[in-house]
Design a protein around this motif. Sequence first.
Motif, PDB file in Angstrom:
ATOM      1  N   THR A  20       0.833  -1.206   0.000  1.00 34.48           N
ATOM      2  CA  THR A  20       0.000   0.000   0.000  1.00 34.48           C
ATOM      3  C   THR A  20       0.866   1.253   0.000  1.00 34.48           C
ATOM      4  O   THR A  20       0.586   2.231  -0.711  1.00 34.48           O
ATOM      5  CB  THR A  20      -0.919   0.002   1.228  1.00 34.48           C
ATOM      6  OG1 THR A  20      -1.729  -1.189   1.224  1.00 34.48           O
ATOM      7  CG2 THR A  20      -1.830   1.216   1.222  1.00 34.48           C
TER       8      THR A  20
ATOM      9  N   THR B 128       2.615   1.873  -3.360  1.00 33.19           N
ATOM     10  CA  THR B 128       1.674   2.106  -4.457  1.00 33.19           C
ATOM     11  C   THR B 128       0.950   3.439  -4.318  1.00 33.19           C
ATOM     12  O   THR B 128       0.781   4.170  -5.302  1.00 33.19           O
ATOM     13  CB  THR B 128       0.628   0.974  -4.512  1.00 33.19           C
ATOM     14  OG1 THR B 128       1.306  -0.278  -4.638  1.00 33.19           O
ATOM     15  CG2 THR B 128      -0.297   1.152  -5.702  1.00 33.19           C
ATOM     16  N   ARG B 129       0.549   3.784  -3.106  1.00 36.70           N
ATOM     17  CA  ARG B 129      -0.283   4.966  -2.895  1.00 36.70           C
ATOM     18  C   ARG B 129       0.510   6.225  -2.568  1.00 36.70           C
ATOM     19  O   ARG B 129       0.007   7.337  -2.742  1.00 36.70           O
ATOM     20  CB  ARG B 129      -1.271   4.704  -1.754  1.00 36.70           C
ATOM     21  CG  ARG B 129      -2.300   3.619  -2.050  1.00 36.70           C
ATOM     22  CD  ARG B 129      -3.182   3.996  -3.212  1.00 36.70           C
ATOM     23  NE  ARG B 129      -4.314   3.071  -3.349  1.00 36.70           N
ATOM     24  CZ  ARG B 129      -5.156   3.087  -4.354  1.00 36.70           C
ATOM     25  NH1 ARG B 129      -4.993   3.949  -5.338  1.00 36.70           N
ATOM     26  NH2 ARG B 129      -6.153   2.213  -4.404  1.00 36.70           N
TER      27      ARG B 129
ATOM     28  N   LYS C  47      -2.771  -1.506  -6.705  1.00 36.89           N
ATOM     29  CA  LYS C  47      -2.809  -0.567  -7.825  1.00 36.89           C
ATOM     30  C   LYS C  47      -4.103  -0.689  -8.606  1.00 36.89           C
ATOM     31  O   LYS C  47      -4.577   0.287  -9.214  1.00 36.89           O
ATOM     32  CB  LYS C  47      -1.606  -0.821  -8.740  1.00 36.89           C
ATOM     33  CG  LYS C  47      -1.395   0.235  -9.803  1.00 36.89           C
ATOM     34  CD  LYS C  47      -0.129  -0.045 -10.584  1.00 36.89           C
ATOM     35  CE  LYS C  47       0.114   1.023 -11.646  1.00 36.89           C
ATOM     36  NZ  LYS C  47       1.358   0.739 -12.420  1.00 36.89           N
TER      37      LYS C  47
ATOM     38  N   GLU D 121      -8.303   4.944  -7.401  1.00 37.51           N
ATOM     39  CA  GLU D 121      -8.116   5.998  -6.410  1.00 37.51           C
ATOM     40  C   GLU D 121      -9.420   6.754  -6.152  1.00 37.51           C
ATOM     41  O   GLU D 121      -9.602   7.342  -5.087  1.00 37.51           O
ATOM     42  CB  GLU D 121      -7.029   6.966  -6.881  1.00 37.51           C
ATOM     43  CG  GLU D 121      -5.636   6.340  -6.953  1.00 37.51           C
ATOM     44  CD  GLU D 121      -4.566   7.369  -7.286  1.00 37.51           C
ATOM     45  OE1 GLU D 121      -4.915   8.568  -7.356  1.00 37.51           O
ATOM     46  OE2 GLU D 121      -3.404   6.973  -7.453  1.00 37.51           O
TER      47      GLU D 121
ATOM     48  N   GLU E 104     -11.030   5.495  -3.101  1.00 36.08           N
ATOM     49  CA  GLU E 104     -10.422   6.045  -1.891  1.00 36.08           C
ATOM     50  C   GLU E 104     -10.921   7.465  -1.627  1.00 36.08           C
ATOM     51  O   GLU E 104     -11.243   7.821  -0.485  1.00 36.08           O
ATOM     52  CB  GLU E 104      -8.899   6.014  -2.018  1.00 36.08           C
ATOM     53  CG  GLU E 104      -8.159   6.489  -0.792  1.00 36.08           C
ATOM     54  CD  GLU E 104      -6.656   6.341  -0.935  1.00 36.08           C
ATOM     55  OE1 GLU E 104      -5.932   6.731  -0.010  1.00 36.08           O
ATOM     56  OE2 GLU E 104      -6.221   5.834  -1.994  1.00 36.08           O
TER      57      GLU E 104
ATOM     58  N   ARG F   6      -8.209   7.309   6.969  1.00 40.13           N
ATOM     59  CA  ARG F   6      -7.286   6.481   6.187  1.00 40.13           C
ATOM     60  C   ARG F   6      -7.204   5.074   6.756  1.00 40.13           C
ATOM     61  O   ARG F   6      -7.129   4.088   6.010  1.00 40.13           O
ATOM     62  CB  ARG F   6      -5.895   7.128   6.167  1.00 40.13           C
ATOM     63  CG  ARG F   6      -4.917   6.411   5.245  1.00 40.13           C
ATOM     64  CD  ARG F   6      -3.588   7.141   5.220  1.00 40.13           C
ATOM     65  NE  ARG F   6      -3.722   8.474   4.676  1.00 40.13           N
ATOM     66  CZ  ARG F   6      -3.710   8.754   3.376  1.00 40.13           C
ATOM     67  NH1 ARG F   6      -3.581   7.773   2.495  1.00 40.13           N
ATOM     68  NH2 ARG F   6      -3.809   9.996   2.965  1.00 40.13           N
TER      69      ARG F   6
ATOM     70  N   LEU G 207      -9.961  -1.441   1.492  1.00 37.42           N
ATOM     71  CA  LEU G 207      -8.853  -1.929   0.679  1.00 37.42           C
ATOM     72  C   LEU G 207      -8.487  -3.368   1.024  1.00 37.42           C
ATOM     73  O   LEU G 207      -8.241  -4.186   0.123  1.00 37.42           O
ATOM     74  CB  LEU G 207      -7.636  -1.014   0.873  1.00 37.42           C
ATOM     75  CG  LEU G 207      -6.416  -1.329   0.006  1.00 37.42           C
ATOM     76  CD1 LEU G 207      -6.762  -1.220  -1.469  1.00 37.42           C
ATOM     77  CD2 LEU G 207      -5.266  -0.381   0.356  1.00 37.42           C
TER      78      LEU G 207
END
Length: 294
Positions: A111, A114-115, A180, A184, A187, A197, A205
Amino acid sequence: MDSATPAKSRGFARDFVRRSVPRPWRLAAEASTVLIAAVVAFPLYWMVLSAFKPAGEIESAEPRPWTSAPTLESFRRVFGQQEFGRYFLNSLVVAGTVVAASALIAFLAATAVTRFRFRFRTTLLIMFLIAQTVPVEALTIPLFFQMRDLGLLNTLSALILPHIAFSLPFAIWMLRGFVKAVPEALEEAAYIDGASRTRFLWQILFPLVLPGLVATSVFSFISAWNDFLFAKSFIISDTSQSTLPMALLVFFKPDEPDWGGVMAASTVMTIPVLIFFVLVQRRLVSGLGGAVKD
């Protein structure tokens, strides 16, 4: 999206292949698949068969792919070992801890890479790839000295920590594709609805990447459960900390190996792996499919 859509897509793909591929070629491909599966499964069959054979048939100069007098004597010798139960429990502790710890760390690390954007992010990913290319045998001696300096020799921690370290690069790279693949926009929508988060991470997630976690956990479990190299190298004098693969050494006598005991112990070792596969089969298939798709 309808939950039946993937199944419908696979059915359409199978129908398309059946219509487009000529029948002789399809039959040849199916026959080749069955032949390859038989070749792969034959060692497993021979192991189980030898576990039930009497000693005279195992040592016979004319081996046969069947037995006329099956017996449980080899299994009695295996379960009659004084420390067999402890070995089995130690293997469960090591494999279970490796699976849980590597899955948790890999999920958080995948995570993060990737984020988030941070310095040396690409370098870190390349290091993961390099770590996968290093042979385990080349690191056994350095790891031995490191465990000795940390005072971890003859403990289960000496087996757990290296397996976690070797499982993480593959797990992180595989889970990176799953993380991935989560848009997004999902999110952002969660944040707009007031989700923190942490809540997004674990309630949204995590379930979406769970198939990938299961797939990586299978490889971690098999590696830790079947490990003999680390168990032989790091558990030197305290046999109470040995794992199940070490039980095989009891049957390797210098002059006359007990092959029936070896095969019976190997069969017992295989059962938990098969049970684990059955429990996670559906998620494993979807996880590997998602990894290929990505």
